[in-house]
Design an enzyme around this catalytic site. Structure first.
Site, PDB file in Angstrom:
ATOM      1  N   GLY A 122      67.021 -40.515  -1.751  1.00 28.54           N
ATOM      2  CA  GLY A 122      67.794 -39.650  -2.917  1.00 28.54           C
ATOM      3  C   GLY A 122      68.165 -38.319  -2.074  1.00 28.54           C
ATOM      4  CG  ASP A 127      63.919 -40.049  -3.606  1.00 30.83           C
ATOM      5  OD1 ASP A 127      64.376 -39.585  -2.422  1.00 30.83           O
ATOM      6  OD2 ASP A 127      63.114 -39.303  -4.254  1.00 30.83           O
ATOM      7  NE  ARG A 185      63.167 -31.970  15.117  1.00 36.00           N
ATOM      8  CZ  ARG A 185      63.770 -31.447  16.023  1.00 36.00           C
ATOM      9  NH1 ARG A 185      63.158 -31.110  17.161  1.00 36.00           N
ATOM     10  NH2 ARG A 185      65.299 -31.327  16.184  1.00 36.00           N
ATOM     11  CB  VAL A 230      64.400 -40.851   9.760  1.00 34.92           C
ATOM     12  CG1 VAL A 230      65.310 -39.849  10.006  1.00 34.92           C
ATOM     13  CG2 VAL A 230      65.182 -42.273  10.009  1.00 34.92           C
ATOM     14  CG  ASN A 247      61.189 -34.610  12.213  1.00 35.23           C
ATOM     15  OD1 ASN A 247      61.228 -35.303  13.142  1.00 35.23           O
ATOM     16  ND2 ASN A 247      62.590 -34.244  11.911  1.00 35.23           N
ATOM     17  CG  ASP A 280      66.953 -34.519  20.092  1.00 40.92           C
ATOM     18  OD1 ASP A 280      67.021 -33.409  19.376  1.00 40.92           O
ATOM     19  OD2 ASP A 280      66.291 -35.486  19.782  1.00 40.92           O
ATOM     20  NE  ARG A 337      71.587 -32.243  17.044  1.00 39.52           N
ATOM     21  CZ  ARG A 337      70.692 -31.996  16.256  1.00 39.52           C
ATOM     22  NH1 ARG A 337      69.707 -31.936  16.761  1.00 39.52           N
ATOM     23  NH2 ARG A 337      70.907 -32.089  15.040  1.00 39.52           N
ATOM     24  CG  HIS A 357      63.245 -35.852  17.202  1.00 36.42           C
ATOM     25  ND1 HIS A 357      64.495 -35.453  17.692  1.00 36.42           N
ATOM     26  CD2 HIS A 357      63.225 -35.421  15.999  1.00 36.42           C
ATOM     27  CE1 HIS A 357      65.167 -34.941  16.514  1.00 36.42           C
ATOM     28  NE2 HIS A 357      64.330 -34.945  15.510  1.00 36.42           N
TER      29      HIS A 357
HETATM   30  P1  6V0 Z   1      65.341 -33.961   1.412  1.00 41.42           P
HETATM   31  O1  6V0 Z   1      66.783 -33.738   1.030  1.00 41.42           O
HETATM   32  O2  6V0 Z   1      64.203 -32.844   0.469  1.00 41.42           O
HETATM   33  O3  6V0 Z   1      64.791 -35.495   1.046  1.00 41.42           O
HETATM   34  C1  6V0 Z   1      63.407 -35.745   0.953  1.00 41.42           C
HETATM   35  C2  6V0 Z   1      63.370 -36.765  -0.026  1.00 41.42           C
HETATM   36  O4  6V0 Z   1      62.421 -37.601  -0.055  1.00 41.42           O
HETATM   37  C3  6V0 Z   1      63.652 -36.481  -1.369  1.00 41.42           C
HETATM   38  O5  6V0 Z   1      64.790 -36.915  -2.016  1.00 41.42           O
HETATM   39  C4  6V0 Z   1      62.308 -36.621  -2.071  1.00 41.42           C
HETATM   40  O6  6V0 Z   1      62.435 -36.992  -3.743  1.00 41.42           O
HETATM   41  C5  6V0 Z   1      61.686 -37.748  -1.233  1.00 41.42           C
HETATM   42  N1  6V0 Z   1      60.330 -38.151  -1.473  1.00 41.42           N
HETATM   43  C6  6V0 Z   1      59.414 -37.150  -1.340  1.00 41.42           C
HETATM   44  N2  6V0 Z   1      58.295 -37.942  -1.206  1.00 41.42           N
HETATM   45  C7  6V0 Z   1      58.373 -39.108  -1.530  1.00 41.42           C
HETATM   46  C8  6V0 Z   1      57.815 -40.153  -1.673  1.00 41.42           C
HETATM   47  N3  6V0 Z   1      56.436 -40.309  -1.584  1.00 41.42           N
HETATM   48  N4  6V0 Z   1      58.446 -41.517  -1.846  1.00 41.42           N
HETATM   49  C9  6V0 Z   1      59.584 -41.539  -1.875  1.00 41.42           C
HETATM   50  N5  6V0 Z   1      60.347 -40.765  -1.648  1.00 41.42           N
HETATM   51  C10 6V0 Z   1      59.986 -39.554  -1.479  1.00 41.42           C
HETATM   52  O7  6V0 Z   1      65.076 -33.960   2.964  1.00 41.42           O
HETATM   53  P2  6V0 Z   1      65.889 -34.385   4.007  1.00 41.42           P
HETATM   54  O8  6V0 Z   1      66.725 -35.374   3.498  1.00 41.42           O
HETATM   55  O9  6V0 Z   1      66.637 -33.132   4.619  1.00 41.42           O
HETATM   56  O10 6V0 Z   1      64.735 -34.527   5.441  1.00 41.42           O
HETATM   57  C11 6V0 Z   1      63.975 -35.797   5.146  1.00 41.42           C
HETATM   58  C12 6V0 Z   1      63.239 -36.167   6.580  1.00 41.42           C
HETATM   59  O11 6V0 Z   1      63.953 -36.344   7.429  1.00 41.42           O
HETATM   60  C13 6V0 Z   1      62.517 -34.606   6.857  1.00 41.42           C
HETATM   61  O12 6V0 Z   1      61.147 -35.136   7.325  1.00 41.42           O
HETATM   62  C14 6V0 Z   1      63.241 -34.200   7.935  1.00 41.42           C
HETATM   63  O13 6V0 Z   1      62.334 -33.127   8.859  1.00 41.42           O
HETATM   64  C15 6V0 Z   1      63.659 -35.186   8.443  1.00 41.42           C
HETATM   65  N6  6V0 Z   1      64.594 -35.363   9.533  1.00 41.42           N
HETATM   66  C16 6V0 Z   1      64.780 -36.030  11.013  1.00 41.42           C
HETATM   67  C17 6V0 Z   1      65.566 -35.947  11.825  1.00 41.42           C
HETATM   68  C18 6V0 Z   1      65.543 -36.855  12.916  1.00 41.42           C
HETATM   69  O14 6V0 Z   1      66.416 -36.844  13.791  1.00 41.42           O
HETATM   70  N7  6V0 Z   1      64.621 -37.650  12.970  1.00 41.42           N
HETATM   71  C19 6V0 Z   1      66.828 -35.214  11.493  1.00 41.42           C
HETATM   72  C20 6V0 Z   1      66.812 -34.404  10.290  1.00 41.42           C
HETATM   73  C21 6V0 Z   1      65.984 -34.562   9.373  1.00 41.42           C
END
Ligand code: 6V0
Length: 303
Positions: A14, A38, A90, A120, A122, A150, A153, A177
């Protein structure tokens, strides 16, 4: 060609990164059934309906699903949880994301024995190690997106300097990372010759370039709150290499026996998950890899 359409779950789909990943998968035009899961079920349903509109132009499909259904998918991508605040490293996300990842692993049980988990969220290296333990899957079947983004990039920046396509520059960011990542300059090449000998790199401040690459996420977060398009496409490529058993070599977070640790080194990515290639770094880079392993292990030991 598989007889049935492979299934990919995106948990946290989501959110920004999850929906960008699912959308990237649809645009890659290979047959795959995508499940968006989600904790916010309305958001998952909305994203799935929206992304499935794009599926009209692709052999992929997208629908919302449950944690139990996700546990039976061929690839389980996890993007759930908190993201970095401006200037937050992170590694500081571990406190917020540890419980979330553990609860997801529990809700998916029993997990399909041949599934590959692709972390994915962090801090990705630590959460990959933790989810391997809690999922019960073999170490090669639990991987993280690691420093693939990275490295992309870095290759973009080198391409700009050298005037060569990024896909023809073999260079990558290794280790964590996170803030201790480093470039494997000694194993970088272009056209079969060592990258460091390229005349256009003469006078370029490589340390500054390396720092800018490792800080790029901070700049994007400062400007727009989060990063998702770049990571989404990189994750979709990793998923495709697993689903198609393509054996592409990517610097993903995978288990490296020599360090008894999950970290990013070039690995063969296929249906089995990931297996690291033998590395021939110079002394200074080997020290940096050891430091990254120690940092990741010290965090893992706390959990
Ligand atoms: P976001 O847009 O807030 O999305 C997170 C989603 O997780 C939301 O839709 C929440 O509802 C959902 N969520 C929370 N708890 C739960 C759960 N228990 N079960 C299922 N869903 C849940 O965050 P965004 O999408 O921007 O980031 C998500 C994660 O990706 C973070 O930890 C970031 O730090 C990480 N990233 C990792 C990167 C990488 O290169 N590995 C790069 C960018 C972001």
């Amino acid at each position: 060609m598989p007889l049935t359409t492979p299934k990919v779950a995106v948990i946290g789909g989501g959110g920004n990164v999850g929906s960008a990943t699912a959308f990237s998968l649809v645009t890659m035009k290979f047959p795959v059934s995508i499940l968006i899961v989600d904790v916010d079920e309305d958001l998952a349903r909305g994203q799935a309906l929206d992304i499935n509109d794009a599926a009209f132009l692709s052999p992929a499909t997208c629908a919302a699903g449950t944690f139990q259904e996700a546990g039976q998918c061929d690839v389980i991508i996890i993007t759930a949880g908190a993201r970095q605040r401006p200037n937050e490293p992170r590694s500081e996300l571990i406190g917020r994301n540890y419980t979330i990842i553990n609860s997801i692993m529990e809700k998916m049980q029993p997990i399909k024995s041949s599934a590959v988990i692709l972390m994915v969220s962090n801090p990705v290296d630590i959460l990959t190690a933790i989810s391997q333990k809690t999922s019960g899957l073999p170490k090669n079947q639990v991987i993280g997106s690691g420093t693939f983004l990275d490295s992309g990039r870095l290759r973009n920046e080198l391409s700009r300097i050298l005037g060569i396509s990024p896909s023809s520059i073999h260079s990558g960011t290794l280790g964590e990372h996170g803030d201790s990542q480093f470039v494997g300059w000694s194993i970088s090449s272009v056209g079969g010759t060592p990258l460091l000998g390229h005349p256009k790199l003469k006078g370029v401040d490589l340390q500054k370039l390396e720092k800018e690459v490792s800080r790029k996420a901070y700049s994007i977060i400062e400007a727009k709150g989060s990063t998702y398009y770049g990571v989404g496409l990189h994750v979709a490529h990793i998923a495709r290499s697993i689903l198609g058993d393509e054996s592409k070599v990517y610097p993903v977070c995978n288990y490296v026996e020599e360090y008894d640790c999950y970290l990013s080194v070039p690995a063969i990515v296929g249906a089995h998950g990931a297996s690291p290639l033998p590395l021939r770094l110079n002394e200074e880079e080997t020290e940096k890899l050891k430091t990254a392993a120690e940092k990741i292990k010290s965090f893992c030991d706390m959990y």
